[in-house]
Scaffold this active site. Sequence first.
Site, mmCIF file in Angstrom:
data_model
loop_
_atom_site.group_PDB
_atom_site.id
_atom_site.type_symbol
_atom_site.label_atom_id
_atom_site.label_comp_id
_atom_site.label_asym_id
_atom_site.label_seq_id
_atom_site.Cartn_x
_atom_site.Cartn_y
_atom_site.Cartn_z
ATOM 1 C CG ASP A 77 86.778 77.868 -18.746
ATOM 2 O OD1 ASP A 77 86.914 78.482 -19.817
ATOM 3 O OD2 ASP A 77 85.686 77.751 -18.172
ATOM 4 N N GLY B 170 80.990 72.369 -21.137
ATOM 5 C CA GLY B 170 81.017 73.813 -20.952
ATOM 6 C C GLY B 170 79.846 74.429 -21.672
ATOM 7 C CG PHE C 290 80.349 77.996 -26.241
ATOM 8 C CD1 PHE C 290 79.244 78.686 -26.703
ATOM 9 C CD2 PHE C 290 81.218 78.619 -25.363
ATOM 10 C CE1 PHE C 290 79.021 79.991 -26.313
ATOM 11 C CE2 PHE C 290 81.001 79.929 -24.966
ATOM 12 C CZ PHE C 290 79.894 80.617 -25.438
ATOM 13 N N GLY C 291 79.882 73.263 -25.618
ATOM 14 C CA GLY C 291 80.081 71.888 -26.080
ATOM 15 C C GLY C 291 80.686 71.032 -24.983
ATOM 16 C CE LYS C 292 77.525 65.929 -24.676
ATOM 17 N NZ LYS C 292 76.955 64.886 -25.527
ATOM 18 C CB VAL C 293 85.751 68.608 -22.110
ATOM 19 C CG1 VAL C 293 87.238 68.290 -22.078
ATOM 20 C CG2 VAL C 293 85.531 70.124 -22.137
ATOM 21 C CG ASP D 298 84.847 81.723 -15.245
ATOM 22 O OD1 ASP D 298 84.174 81.980 -14.215
ATOM 23 O OD2 ASP D 298 84.452 80.922 -16.116
ATOM 24 C CE LYS E 231 86.677 74.998 -23.852
ATOM 25 N NZ LYS E 231 87.126 75.844 -22.754
ATOM 26 C CG ASN F 261 86.883 77.305 -14.794
ATOM 27 O OD1 ASN F 261 86.351 76.349 -15.347
ATOM 28 N ND2 ASN F 261 86.413 78.538 -14.870
ATOM 29 C CB THR G 10 80.904 81.916 -11.797
ATOM 30 O OG1 THR G 10 81.416 81.322 -12.998
ATOM 31 C CG2 THR G 10 79.853 81.028 -11.183
ATOM 32 C CB VAL H 196 86.411 64.239 -19.059
ATOM 33 C CG1 VAL H 196 86.911 62.817 -19.209
ATOM 34 C CG2 VAL H 196 87.021 65.146 -20.124
ATOM 35 N N GLY H 197 83.575 66.310 -19.348
ATOM 36 C CA GLY H 197 83.070 67.594 -18.862
ATOM 37 C C GLY H 197 82.220 68.275 -19.905
ATOM 38 C CE LYS I 201 83.251 78.443 -13.321
ATOM 39 N NZ LYS I 201 81.903 78.506 -13.821
HETATM 40 N N1 LIG Z 1 92.511 69.444 -19.867
HETATM 41 C C1 LIG Z 1 91.494 68.874 -19.238
HETATM 42 N N2 LIG Z 1 91.628 67.674 -18.640
HETATM 43 C C2 LIG Z 1 90.591 67.096 -18.007
HETATM 44 N N3 LIG Z 1 89.375 67.641 -17.908
HETATM 45 C C3 LIG Z 1 89.163 68.836 -18.482
HETATM 46 C C4 LIG Z 1 90.206 69.520 -19.184
HETATM 47 N N4 LIG Z 1 89.718 70.685 -19.638
HETATM 48 C C5 LIG Z 1 88.431 70.746 -19.249
HETATM 49 N N5 LIG Z 1 88.088 69.640 -18.557
HETATM 50 C C6 LIG Z 1 86.789 69.359 -17.942
HETATM 51 O O1 LIG Z 1 85.745 69.903 -18.736
HETATM 52 C C7 LIG Z 1 85.047 70.936 -18.003
HETATM 53 C C8 LIG Z 1 84.618 72.040 -18.952
HETATM 54 O O2 LIG Z 1 85.778 72.588 -19.548
HETATM 55 P P1 LIG Z 1 85.965 74.154 -19.703
HETATM 56 O O3 LIG Z 1 85.678 74.802 -18.382
HETATM 57 O O4 LIG Z 1 87.271 74.435 -20.325
HETATM 58 O O5 LIG Z 1 84.793 74.433 -20.728
HETATM 59 P P2 LIG Z 1 84.024 75.795 -20.978
HETATM 60 O O6 LIG Z 1 83.176 75.602 -22.172
HETATM 61 O O7 LIG Z 1 85.021 76.893 -21.086
HETATM 62 O O8 LIG Z 1 83.195 75.893 -19.660
HETATM 63 P P3 LIG Z 1 82.365 77.136 -19.103
HETATM 64 O O9 LIG Z 1 81.133 77.192 -19.892
HETATM 65 O O10 LIG Z 1 82.143 76.724 -17.655
HETATM 66 O O11 LIG Z 1 83.236 78.339 -19.223
HETATM 67 C C9 LIG Z 1 86.028 71.377 -16.914
HETATM 68 O O12 LIG Z 1 85.370 71.915 -15.799
HETATM 69 C C10 LIG Z 1 86.743 70.078 -16.596
HETATM 70 O O13 LIG Z 1 86.005 69.308 -15.676
#
Ligand SMILES: Nc1ncnc2c1ncn2[C@@H]1O[C@H](COP(=O)(O)OP(=O)(O)OP(=O)(O)O)[C@@H](O)[C@H]1O
Length: 386
Positions: free
Chosen positions: A207, A74, A76-79, A189, A95, A194, A226, A71-72, A191
Site C-alpha cells: 500500500d 481499500g 478506491f476498490g477491491k483487491v 501509512d 488491486k 499494510n 491513519t 482478498v481485501g 500500520k
Molecule cells: N499483494 C497482495 N497480496 C495479498 N493481499 C493484498 C495484496 N495487496 C493488498 N492486499 C490486501 O488488500 C488490502 C487493501 O489493499 P491496499 O491497502 O493496497 O488498498 P488501498 O486501497 O491502498 O487501501 P487503503 O484505502 O487502506 O489505503 C490489504 O490490506 C491486504 O489485506
Amino acid sequence: MVVLTSDCVGIHNFADVFGPIPVRPSIDPYFRGSKDSNYPKKGNGSLEVLSLDLDKKSCVGVEDFEVLKVVGRGSFGKVFQVRRKGSSNEVYAMKVISKDKVIEKNHVEYIKSEREILMIVDHPFIVKLNYTFQTKYRLYFVLDFVNGGQLFFQLLQHGLFREDLARVYTAEIVSAVSYLHKNGIMHRDLKPENILLGADGHIMLTDFGLAKQFDDTTRSNSLCGTTEYMAPEIILGKGHNKAADWWSLGILLYEMLIGKLPFSGGNRYKLQQKIVKDKIKLPTFLTSEAQSLVKGLLMKNPSKRLGSGPRGEDEIKSHRWFKCINWKKLENKEIQPNFRPFVGGNECVLNIADEWTKMSLVDSPATSPRSSEEKENIFEEFGNFV
Ligand SMILES: Nc1ncnc2c1ncn2[C@@H]1O[C@H](COP(=O)(O)OP(=O)(O)OP(=O)(O)O)[C@@H](O)[C@H]1O
C-alpha cells in the site's frame, strides 16, 4: 453485464465479473516481467524510471486473468486474488481501482505516484508490482500475491508478539523503510494492515497509496495516514518529513509488544490531542532495550526522534535491541522469524479474513467516466484503455 449472485463461488472470468471486455489489450509500455528482478537501478543507490527494453513489453489486460477470490478492500476498490490464464498459472493480487472515486476524492496524483513508486522499488520486504493497465472505468495493479495474511490478522490471533518475533518483523520493516528513505520515498501509512506476511513468514510492505517522493529539503504539509499511527507533527500541521515514518514504526512496535495501541479511543480530535500531549506508559514486562527503542521512536519532537540524527536510520539499526541482528543476513532472508503462517499452496486464503474471501465477486457497477477524463485519458501512464 452478467451479474453474478452472491453465492457464486469458484473461478470467474473478468468478463463475468466486470462485464464484457473491450477488444484485445493494447501494448502496455509499463510491463514489468513477472518474476524478473533485473530491474536496473542507478549505481549511486537512487532509483530511476526505466526506459524498458522493447523485448520485455507485453500485452496484458483484464482478460488474461481469472478471478478467484476477494482478498481485501481499500478506499478506491477491491483487491482480488487472480490467476494468470495460460501455461504459467501464476497467482497474483489484483488491486482494482475505480477512476470515479479517485477523481472524486482528488487522489489522481496519489495513484500515479503509487504506481511510479511501485515500478521503481525492488526490495526483499516490499511487494512487487508486475503489471498495470486500465479500462475505461478502472485502473489495475497486478502485484505478487502475498498469502500469509496481514500482520494485523496475525496480531489479532496472537494478542501480542514475543520480543524475538517482534524484533525480526521490526528489523525487516526498518530495512524496507530505510531503503525507501534512501531512495527519497516516505511511506506515510505504516500500520499492521499494510504489512503482509509471505508464506515464508517474512514481511511484505504494501500500500503505497500515500507514499511520496521527497528530497531532504522538502517538508510535506498534507494531513495523511491513519490517525492512530499519525505523528504529532502531522497533526500539528507543522510540516513533516521521513521522521514521521519512524513515529508510525514506534506505534507499530508498541502494538506488537504490548498488544494494544498507545493512543486510542475518543473521537478524532481527542485522539489527536492524546498523540500530541500524552506521555506513553510502558509495562515492566518489556526488556529495557525494547523500552528504550519504543521511547526513542515515539519522541514527540521529530528532530529528537531516533533515526533523525546525522546517522539517519543507522541510529535505529545500531540500537541495542537489534544487537543480535545481522542486517546483511536479514536482507538475504537468512534470519527466519520463529512463526510461519500455515499456507497450503499459492492459492491458499486461510490467512485472509472470511469477511473478504466469502465476499461475492461481483464488483459494484461502474458509473460513467467524466467526459473530460474520457477524452484526455488522464491516467495515460497506465497505457491505453484495454
Ligand atoms: N499483494 C497482495 N497480496 C495479498 N493481499 C493484498 C495484496 N495487496 C493488498 N492486499 C490486501 O488488500 C488490502 C487493501 O489493499 P491496499 O491497502 O493496497 O488498498 P488501498 O486501497 O491502498 O487501501 P487503503 O484505502 O487502506 O489505503 C490489504 O490490506 C491486504 O489485506
